[in-house]
Design an enzyme around this catalytic site. Structure first.
Site, short mmCIF file in Angstrom:
data_model
loop_
_atom_site.label_atom_id
_atom_site.label_comp_id
_atom_site.label_asym_id
_atom_site.label_seq_id
_atom_site.Cartn_x
_atom_site.Cartn_y
_atom_site.Cartn_z
N CYS A 179 -15.74 -4.71 8.92
CA CYS A 179 -16.33 -3.67 9.12
C CYS A 179 -16.83 -3.14 7.90
O CYS A 179 -16.27 -3.08 7.10
CB CYS A 179 -15.45 -2.62 10.19
SG CYS A 179 -16.53 -1.27 10.26
N THR A 239 -9.05 -11.21 4.14
CA THR A 239 -8.87 -9.87 4.17
C THR A 239 -8.34 -9.54 5.50
O THR A 239 -9.05 -9.92 6.59
CB THR A 239 -9.98 -8.92 3.55
OG1 THR A 239 -9.16 -7.55 3.50
CG2 THR A 239 -10.90 -8.89 4.37
N CYS A 275 -21.38 -1.26 13.31
CA CYS A 275 -22.33 -1.93 12.23
C CYS A 275 -22.45 -3.38 12.62
O CYS A 275 -22.10 -4.13 13.65
CB CYS A 275 -21.43 -1.74 10.99
SG CYS A 275 -19.63 -2.73 10.82
N GLY A 277 -4.42 -12.43 -2.03
CA GLY A 277 -3.81 -11.37 -2.82
C GLY A 277 -4.78 -10.73 -3.76
O GLY A 277 -5.90 -11.32 -4.33
N LEU A 278 -4.80 -9.60 -3.83
CA LEU A 278 -5.75 -8.64 -4.55
C LEU A 278 -5.45 -8.64 -6.15
O LEU A 278 -4.49 -7.82 -6.53
CB LEU A 278 -5.80 -7.18 -4.02
CG LEU A 278 -6.29 -7.28 -2.40
CD1 LEU A 278 -6.18 -5.71 -2.01
CD2 LEU A 278 -7.61 -7.78 -2.52
N HIS A 288 1.70 2.06 7.94
CA HIS A 288 0.88 1.50 8.95
C HIS A 288 1.10 0.21 9.47
O HIS A 288 0.31 -0.47 10.31
CB HIS A 288 -0.59 1.33 8.13
CG HIS A 288 -0.51 0.36 6.90
ND1 HIS A 288 -0.22 0.75 5.73
CD2 HIS A 288 -0.42 -0.99 7.01
CE1 HIS A 288 0.08 -0.17 4.86
NE2 HIS A 288 -0.09 -1.17 5.38
N HIS A 296 2.03 1.89 -3.55
CA HIS A 296 1.00 2.81 -4.21
C HIS A 296 1.15 4.28 -3.49
O HIS A 296 0.94 5.02 -4.76
CB HIS A 296 -0.47 2.03 -3.70
CG HIS A 296 -0.52 0.84 -4.56
ND1 HIS A 296 -1.07 0.87 -5.85
CD2 HIS A 296 -0.64 -0.56 -4.25
CE1 HIS A 296 -1.35 -0.29 -6.44
NE2 HIS A 296 -1.09 -1.23 -5.37
N THR A 330 0.95 -1.23 0.06
CA THR A 330 0.01 -0.06 -0.12
C THR A 330 0.68 1.18 0.15
O THR A 330 0.62 2.25 -0.71
CB THR A 330 -0.93 -0.08 1.26
OG1 THR A 330 -1.63 -1.44 1.17
CG2 THR A 330 -1.81 1.18 1.30
N CYS A 373 -15.81 0.44 13.01
CA CYS A 373 -16.51 1.54 13.48
C CYS A 373 -17.15 0.96 14.86
O CYS A 373 -17.67 2.13 15.66
CB CYS A 373 -17.52 1.76 12.30
SG CYS A 373 -18.89 0.54 12.16
ZN LIG Z 1 0.17 -3.46 5.25
ZN LIG Z 2 -18.19 -1.59 11.91
#
Ligand SMILES: [Zn+2]
Ligand SMILES: [Zn+2]
Length: 347
Positions: free
Chosen positions: A113, A293, A102, A268-269, A69, A49, A46, A99
């Site tokens: 989430c 994920t 939800c 993998g995405l 992150h 990117h 990420t 969150c």
């Molecule tokens: Zn990462």
């Molecule tokens: Zn949530």
């Protein structure tokens, strides 16, 4: 705190690159936030990117912003409504900010989430002296785990989550893709009791690292017919294939080498839509296909700690290099050059 300003890597402009700054404000701490002195932060796909300013980054980030992150450090301040951790605790950061209200959060599935925010993408990140983030995303680490290793728990969790869903014990397992996450997945599959592990990649240096991680067979899918080789070695195909590439060719080849009644875990995405012959790949095979994920909060993290404590797990084989935060350009360059393993920054 005496310090008023901090160093950090700022994505300042909508173009390739980033800026090293020493004049950034120390982030504010909300009532459910904690302020952490970052001791190590790893570079993720990420972040590449964001560095390269791809469409993914353009669609999500509001500039200027500190990114990063995957991190670990010491708690230095806690918000008024924080009771879970205290100053001095050592923590690693969960990237996904749930969150908490939800349907998925309320049914113990906070990692998926419906209103997910991501640290270092939607909220300021960890390539800095300090990060402020919700205490819900703090995972306390035990004393035996050093900060560099702890900064890799987040990506390791993605690998381990895939292996957990693969139900690999006693099985012939294929790990497709030997980037840092795939490498840690190889090591985790070993600890989880896989019978055999075949690691596949298109780069020999990454396969070599997979060997150090404990893979039994190494296949280069660029120069070898990986599906034919796996079928030849297993007799009937792999029991479990876990894809960490997201690459359309790899996914197709992964289904080709999966035995009937086997299990395919997708981690993998893919970049866009992926064409697949569902009749041959899934239906006639009665294949089980599972999407994975992130990390389950916090089941996967506990599994990671157990894997780390196993003497058969060699985290060092998944480390590509360690750099001072100010040398971030060198660290990114190593990744772009294809050096295997995680690059870690030390603020
Ligand atoms: Zn990462
Ligand atoms: Zn949530």
């Amino acid at each position: 705190m005496e310090e008023k300003r901090m160093q950090g890597i700022l994505k300042a402009k909508p173009e390739i690159g980033a800026e090293y700054r020493t004049d950034l404000p120390i982030p504010a701490v909300g009532e459910r936030d904690i302020l952490v002195r970052v001791k190590a932060a790893a570079i993720c796909g990420t972040d590449q990117h964001i560095y390269k300013w791809t469409q993914y980054a353009q669609d999500r980030l509001t500039l200027p912003m500190v990114f990063g992150h995957e991190f670990a450090g010491d708690v230095v301040l806690t918000g008024e409504k924080v009771t879970e951790v205290k100053a001095g605790d050592r923590v690693a950061g969960e990237t996904h900010i749930p969150c908490n209200h939800c349907y998925m959060c309320e049914t113990d599935n906070r990692h998926i989430c419906e209103n997910m925010k991501i640290i270092g993408v939607h909220a300021p990140g960890a390539f800095a002296d300090y990060i402020s983030f919700p205490v819900d995303c703090a995972y306390k680490i035990s004393d035996e785990i050093d900060y560099q290793t702890a900064s890799m728990l987040e990506p390791m969790g993605v690998g381990v989550h895939g292996v957990d869903k693969g139900d690999v014990r006693g099985k012939d397992v294929v790990i497709y893709g030997c980037g840092p996450i795939g490498l840690m997945a190889v090591g985790a599959a070993r600890v989880f009791g896989a019978e055999t592990i075949t690691a596949i990649d298109v780069f020999d240096n990454k396969l070599e690292a997979a060997g150090k991680m404990g893979a039994d067979d190494l296949l280069n899918s660029k120069t070898e017919d990986a599906a034919a080789k796996v079928i030849e070695r297993t007799g009937h195909g792999a029991d479990v294939v876990i894809d960490y590439t997201g690459n359309a060719f790899a996914i197709k080849s992964g289904f080709d080498m999966l035995r009937k009644g086997g299990r395919f875990v997708m981690v993998g995405l893919p970049n866009g839509e992926t064409a697949l012959d569902l009749s041959e790949s899934v239906i006639y095979k009665e294949a089980t296909v599972i999407g994975v994920t992130g990390r389950e909060m916090y089941k996967t993290w506990e599994q990671c700690e157990k894997v780390l404590k196993d003497p058969g797990f060699h985290m060092e084989a998944a480390v590509g290099g360690v750099f001072a935060l100010s040398d971030y350009e060198k660290a990114f360059q190593k990744i772009f050059e294809g050096v295997p393993g995680k690059m870690i920054l030390i603020p």
